[in-house]
Design a protein around this motif. Structure first.
Motif, PDB file in Angstrom:
ATOM      1  N   ALA A   1       1.492  -0.173  11.372  1.00  0.00           N
ATOM      2  CA  ALA A   1       0.099   1.467  11.350  1.00  0.00           C
ATOM      3  C   ALA A   1      -0.464   2.148  12.054  1.00  0.00           C
ATOM      4  O   ALA A   1      -0.554   3.077  12.572  1.00  0.00           O
ATOM      5  CB  ALA A   1      -1.129   0.682  10.111  1.00  0.00           C
TER       6      ALA A   1
ATOM      7  N   LEU B   1       1.316   5.284  12.741  1.00  0.00           N
ATOM      8  CA  LEU B   1       1.082   6.715  10.963  1.00  0.00           C
ATOM      9  C   LEU B   1       0.017   7.073  11.145  1.00  0.00           C
ATOM     10  O   LEU B   1      -1.248   7.711  11.195  1.00  0.00           O
ATOM     11  CB  LEU B   1       0.695   4.562   9.311  1.00  0.00           C
ATOM     12  CG  LEU B   1       2.036   4.482   9.400  1.00  0.00           C
ATOM     13  CD1 LEU B   1       1.626   3.808   8.230  1.00  0.00           C
ATOM     14  CD2 LEU B   1       3.206   5.705   8.560  1.00  0.00           C
TER      15      LEU B   1
ATOM     16  N   LEU C   1     -10.644   4.006  10.113  1.00  0.00           N
ATOM     17  CA  LEU C   1      -9.474   3.348  10.125  1.00  0.00           C
ATOM     18  C   LEU C   1     -10.050   1.434  10.528  1.00  0.00           C
ATOM     19  O   LEU C   1      -9.729   0.911   9.498  1.00  0.00           O
ATOM     20  CB  LEU C   1      -8.515   3.356  11.785  1.00  0.00           C
ATOM     21  CG  LEU C   1      -7.370   2.324  11.744  1.00  0.00           C
ATOM     22  CD1 LEU C   1      -6.185   2.396  11.229  1.00  0.00           C
ATOM     23  CD2 LEU C   1      -6.959   3.189  12.927  1.00  0.00           C
TER      24      LEU C   1
ATOM     25  N   HIS D   1      -0.933  -1.986  -2.953  1.00  0.00           N
ATOM     26  CA  HIS D   1      -0.890  -0.848  -2.071  1.00  0.00           C
ATOM     27  C   HIS D   1       0.811  -0.260  -2.117  1.00  0.00           C
ATOM     28  O   HIS D   1       1.054   0.897  -1.018  1.00  0.00           O
ATOM     29  CB  HIS D   1      -0.587  -1.918  -0.606  1.00  0.00           C
ATOM     30  CG  HIS D   1      -0.751  -1.179   0.626  1.00  0.00           C
ATOM     31  ND1 HIS D   1      -1.834  -0.670   2.082  1.00  0.00           N
ATOM     32  CD2 HIS D   1       0.407  -0.633   1.388  1.00  0.00           C
ATOM     33  CE1 HIS D   1      -1.320  -0.603   2.562  1.00  0.00           C
ATOM     34  NE2 HIS D   1       0.001  -0.048   2.090  1.00  0.00           N
TER      35      HIS D   1
ATOM     36  N   ASP E   1       2.503   3.436  -1.585  1.00  0.00           N
ATOM     37  CA  ASP E   1       2.824   3.867  -1.306  1.00  0.00           C
ATOM     38  C   ASP E   1       5.211   4.402  -1.589  1.00  0.00           C
ATOM     39  O   ASP E   1       4.700   5.441  -1.490  1.00  0.00           O
ATOM     40  CB  ASP E   1       4.124   2.650  -0.225  1.00  0.00           C
ATOM     41  CG  ASP E   1       2.958   1.869   1.107  1.00  0.00           C
ATOM     42  OD1 ASP E   1       2.236   3.018   1.226  1.00  0.00           O
ATOM     43  OD2 ASP E   1       3.311   1.211   1.497  1.00  0.00           O
TER      44      ASP E   1
END
Length: 103
Positions: A45, A49, A70, A97, A101
């Motif tokens: 992450a 990302l 975040l 989650h 995705d």
């Protein structure tokens, strides 16, 4: 309407569930495996990302706002993880989650 996104989301959810069942059944030191996977997810992450999010939203949001969201999301996840029913909540949030995705 194509069912491909739903199928991919369900496949990701089933894969995550199967991996979890494998760990719960066959691995004796779950804490080590969970710590490793948690570190990998957080690393993904933050290192992969987050730069993409900063680049794609550069004209819409300030980088400070993105970093704050975040941090708030991570804090909320940690808070939910500490609830008394954290095992069930953790599994459910991971499945949701994975579904998102896949979608």
């Amino acid at each position: 309407m194509s069912l491909l996104p739903l199928a991919l989301g369900l496949a990701a959810s089933i894969s995550t569930y199967a991996d979890g069942m494998f760990i719960m059944r066959f691995i004796g030191s779950r804490a080590l495996v969970f710590g490793l996977t948690s570190g990998l997810v957080i690393g993904l992450a933050l290192l992969d990302l987050l730069p993409q999010a900063l680049e794609s939203a550069a004209d819409l949001y300030d980088p400070t706002t993105i970093a704050s969201v975040l941090a708030a999301g991570m804090g909320l996840y940690l808070l939910l993880h500490r609830l008394p029913a954290n095992g069930a909540v953790g599994r459910i949030t991971l499945l949701l989650h994975s579904l998102m995705d896949g979608l």
